[in-house]
Design a protein around this motif. Structure first.
Motif, PDB file in Angstrom:
ATOM      1  N   UNK A 152      55.018 -66.985  61.800  1.00 48.70           N
ATOM      2  CA  UNK A 152      53.763 -67.502  62.355  1.00 48.70           C
ATOM      3  C   UNK A 152      53.414 -66.764  63.649  1.00 48.70           C
ATOM      4  N   UNK A 153      54.397 -66.471  64.463  1.00 47.52           N
ATOM      5  CA  UNK A 153      54.117 -65.721  65.703  1.00 47.52           C
ATOM      6  C   UNK A 153      53.651 -64.299  65.371  1.00 47.52           C
ATOM      7  N   UNK A 154      54.238 -63.705  64.350  1.00 41.69           N
ATOM      8  CA  UNK A 154      53.823 -62.346  63.958  1.00 41.69           C
ATOM      9  C   UNK A 154      52.365 -62.373  63.475  1.00 41.69           C
ATOM     10  N   UNK A 155      51.993 -63.422  62.716  1.00 38.59           N
ATOM     11  CA  UNK A 155      50.610 -63.540  62.240  1.00 38.59           C
ATOM     12  C   UNK A 155      49.653 -63.764  63.413  1.00 38.59           C
ATOM     13  N   UNK A 156      50.105 -64.550  64.401  1.00 35.61           N
ATOM     14  CA  UNK A 156      49.285 -64.840  65.584  1.00 35.61           C
ATOM     15  C   UNK A 156      48.966 -63.557  66.364  1.00 35.61           C
ATOM     16  N   UNK A 157      49.768 -62.533  66.165  1.00 31.35           N
ATOM     17  CA  UNK A 157      49.527 -61.269  66.882  1.00 31.35           C
ATOM     18  C   UNK A 157      48.581 -60.333  66.136  1.00 31.35           C
ATOM     19  N   UNK A 172      36.081 -57.100  62.702  1.00 33.29           N
ATOM     20  CA  UNK A 172      37.553 -57.197  62.706  1.00 33.29           C
ATOM     21  C   UNK A 172      38.045 -57.038  64.139  1.00 33.29           C
ATOM     22  N   UNK A 173      38.865 -57.969  64.599  1.00 30.49           N
ATOM     23  CA  UNK A 173      39.408 -57.863  65.958  1.00 30.49           C
ATOM     24  C   UNK A 173      40.329 -56.638  66.024  1.00 30.49           C
ATOM     25  N   UNK A 174      40.508 -56.142  67.236  1.00 29.79           N
ATOM     26  CA  UNK A 174      41.357 -54.960  67.408  1.00 29.79           C
ATOM     27  C   UNK A 174      42.779 -55.239  66.898  1.00 29.79           C
ATOM     28  N   UNK A 175      43.256 -56.460  67.227  1.00 26.38           N
ATOM     29  CA  UNK A 175      44.659 -56.714  66.867  1.00 26.38           C
ATOM     30  C   UNK A 175      44.874 -56.885  65.364  1.00 26.38           C
ATOM     31  N   UNK A 176      43.784 -57.160  64.609  1.00 29.72           N
ATOM     32  CA  UNK A 176      43.962 -57.364  63.160  1.00 29.72           C
ATOM     33  C   UNK A 176      44.361 -56.058  62.454  1.00 29.72           C
TER      34      UNK A 176
END
Ligand code: SAM
Length: 362
Positions: A152-157, A172-176
């Motif tokens: 879940x933390x990895x997905x949150x990033x 699309x956000x940069x982090x996606x």
């Protein structure tokens, strides 16, 4: 006790997370005596519970949500060496993704900017492979919670959201664009003294006594049309629950929420804007009941200036049930903090401050 100001915690983006005021929360512990056992009654990300546990307090984390139970179990109860988890996480990070259930409903094509999905397909395919593999692994509940927290933390990033899953961004956000990467969570060393419950707070306070109880209840909004946050937490983080249960639920709406996260569920008494038959505010009476029924020598309450109950009402109910030790008013925008020991001193502060902390002795 270790250095309180620098106590490290981990968590996901979360509405109402107390990340920024943890130094103030733990700083207030200097105004208490002989505190060994603490309850975090609304633990959310579990960050505050983590801070208590790191400082050596025997900690109980409680929240209604599945994700909070998983996070708190990971940080407070996991008991294998870091290397053991690192091996498993390396195995999961190395899995080849495939087109499964999560990819179908939550994965989007980076070439289509108007698709509004929370993750790019390369990452939902990996989510499918990793989540299925976690179910195949023969691990304890605590170990499973470590792997789920890490996932879940990895997905949150790599998310394409504003910090919740009730709506997704159109571009699309940069982090996606980043690749999903699981890491070993910062599990807190322990001797099995901590506890984690997924219960209504009233059930938990009825069952035990604590030296100190920390409460960070949902405050609600002053806007009556806004759904209550018990509903919002379900709506905002429905995906975390689905990842934890891996139950492929029926979905509805543009954000593909789980059926059981619909806004028809009952709200929380802590945010109720109506009055009871005696004309008393239901939210204020719920707080009063919480303070009254909690069997703890100290109660530390977080509250915000936008909540249903005013700070004067909180001071009133706290002094009615015990003695105010200290109150803090924290203004994040100005980075200003004022401390008060008597109710009289509140007269001097303006009403625009945002976060309050009240420490009382029962
Ligand atoms: C303001 S958040 C807590 C945030 C937390 N302190 C943190 O730093 O992450 C409020 C939490 O209360 C939980 N909650 C709401 N009603 C509850 C109840 N009746 N009993 C227990 N937990 C409840 C929600 O699931 C939510 O996680």
């Amino acid at each position: 006790m270790k250095n309180k100001q620098a106590v490290p915690t981990e968590g996901v983006k979360y509405a109402g997370s107390k990340l920024r005021i943890i130094p103030h929360i733990v700083g207030l512990l200097d105004d208490t005596k002989d505190v060994r056992t603490v309850l975090d009654g609304f633990s959310g990300t579990s960050r505050v519970a983590q801070a208590f546990a790191r400082l050596g307090y025997t900690t109980t984390a409680n929240d209604l949500s599945h994700w909070s139970e998983v996070f708190a179990t990971c940080y407070l109860k996991a008991d294998k060496p870091v290397e053991w988890y690192a091996g498993l996480i390396e195995h999961l990070n190395g899995l080849k993704g495939y087109e499964g259930w999560f990819n179908e409903y939550y994965g989007g094509d980076p070439d289509h900017k108007d698709v509004r999905r929370p993750f790019q397909r390369k990452n939902t395919k990996r989510l499918d492979a990793i989540r299925d593999e976690i179910d195949r692994l023969d691990v304890s509940n605590e170990d499973r919670c470590v792997l789920l927290t890490s996932l879940i933390r990895a997905l949150d990033e790599v998310d394409n959201t504003l910090g919740h899953y009730a709506a997704y961004l159109s571009g699309w956000s940069k982090r996606s664009y980043k690749d999903l990467k699981m890491r070993v969570p910062a599990i807190i060393p322990h001797q099995g003294q901590h506890r984690v419950f997924r219960r209504d707070v009233f059930e938990t306070i009825g069952a035990d006594t604590y030296d100190l109880a920390y409460f960070d209840p949902p405050y609600g909004a002053n806007n009556h049309k806004m759904p209550s946050s018990r509903i919002r937490y379900n709506a905002y983080y429905h995906l975390w629950k689905t990842i934890i249960l891996n139950d492929k639920p029926d979905l509805f709406g543009k954000a593909m929420r789980r059926e059981d996260s619909r806004d028809t569920a009952g709200g929380s008494v802590f945010e109720e804007f109506r009055s009871n038959d005696e004309g008393q505010s239901i939210a204020r009476e719920a707080l009063r009941e919480l303070v009254k029924k909690t069997r703890a020598r100290y109660i530390l309450l977080s509250y915000s200036s936008g909540g249903k109950v005013t700070r004067e009402e909180i001071l009133d109910l706290m002094t009615g049930e015990g003695e105010l030790v200290k109150a803090l008013e924290i203004d994040h925008r100005k980075n200003v903090m004022s401390a008060m020991r008597t109710t009289h001193e509140w007269v001097h502060s303006d009403h625009r401050h945002h976060e309050y902390l009240f420490l009382m002795k029962k």
